[in-house]
Design an enzyme around this catalytic site. Sequence first.
Site, PDB file in Angstrom:
ATOM      1  N   ARG A 181       0.803  -1.226   0.000  1.00  0.00           N
ATOM      2  CA  ARG A 181       0.000   0.000   0.000  1.00  0.00           C
ATOM      3  C   ARG A 181       0.829   1.267   0.000  1.00  0.00           C
ATOM      4  O   ARG A 181       0.344   2.320  -0.385  1.00  0.00           O
ATOM      5  CB  ARG A 181      -0.933  -0.006   1.206  1.00  0.00           C
ATOM      6  N   ASP A 202     -13.726   9.103  11.594  1.00  0.00           N
ATOM      7  CA  ASP A 202     -12.743   8.121  11.125  1.00  0.00           C
ATOM      8  C   ASP A 202     -11.382   8.792  11.062  1.00  0.00           C
ATOM      9  O   ASP A 202     -11.284  10.026  11.029  1.00  0.00           O
ATOM     10  CB  ASP A 202     -13.128   7.586   9.738  1.00  0.00           C
TER      11      ASP A 202
END
Length: 289
Positions: free
Chosen positions: A40, A151
């Site tokens: 990633r 978040d």
Amino acid sequence: MSSQHSRAISDSQFKALAKIIYDRSGIHFPETKKYIVESRLSHRLVELELDDFDQYIAFLTMGPYQSDEFQEMFNRITINETSFFRNEPQLTVFERQVLPPLLEARERTKRLRIWSAACSTGEEPFTLAIIVHRALGVRLKDWNVEILGTDISERALKVADTGEYSSYAMRSTPELVKHRYFREKNGLWTIDEGIRSMVNFELHNLKDRLAAKRHGIWDVVFCRNVMIYFDAEMKRRVVGMFSDQLAADGTLFIGHSENIRDVNDHFEALPYTQGFCYQPLKASATKAA
Ligand SMILES: C[S@@+](CC[C@H](N)C(=O)[O-])C[C@H]1O[C@@H](n2cnc3c(N)ncnc32)[C@H](O)[C@@H]1O
């Protein structure tokens, strides 16, 4: 591996980066998840024209754009899997067992506060808004309902802000709900404006206890499918924070594959098999509802 488009991470670089990630967010990457960090972030190194992860660690910890890069990193390494009406049996417990007595208890103030912590792209808080809308019906206009989705990933919250979703996000949504609360065009589902206006979104790291305090006391907290990424210490910290921020008769919902048994001095489980929900222990329940 093509050196043009990816960078490999060594064991020691992984160890250093995993510690930085853990210290900042509580997300625990064990050795076995090294490939996730590598796959990633390696493209990010290419974007930044950095040769290796040592340079990336230096950029992250010493560069002038540290906090921007932390944000960019969390956008990439977090797992944002979610859907509307995820784990419906649990939501039925919320709707049929928890919400009715709560609404009765708040009948005088007509104020209801729900926090969807680690809400990813917003499907969870919007689902909760639909359930509250269904429960209150025409009475909703007399109530002050606050639903907050938070978040650590700014990118996920940007999706939430659009209120537009692919069919994949709708995979667990009952047909009736789809037709009542969404508009579909070319495979894109847009949430009803009334539901959308019931939910606010904000960036928040569950490590940040002070920011959580600023949000005040909640009647219901949903924190599902994020504690699986935390170790015991971070879980203890987060559960302790929820106990400070929940009303004495409030309820905490966790993910069905999570447990807080080993880190929990504050809550007792409610007796609903599918509920995965907890209320503050009576002895410690001193906050006003
Ligand atoms: C798998 S999703 C869960 C979404 C939703 N709660 C659900 O159950 O469908 C986990 C989310 O936790 C967020 N997350 C991870 N660590 C976090 C932290 N320290 N603070 C806030 N959010 C975090 C990730 O960005 C991700 O969006």
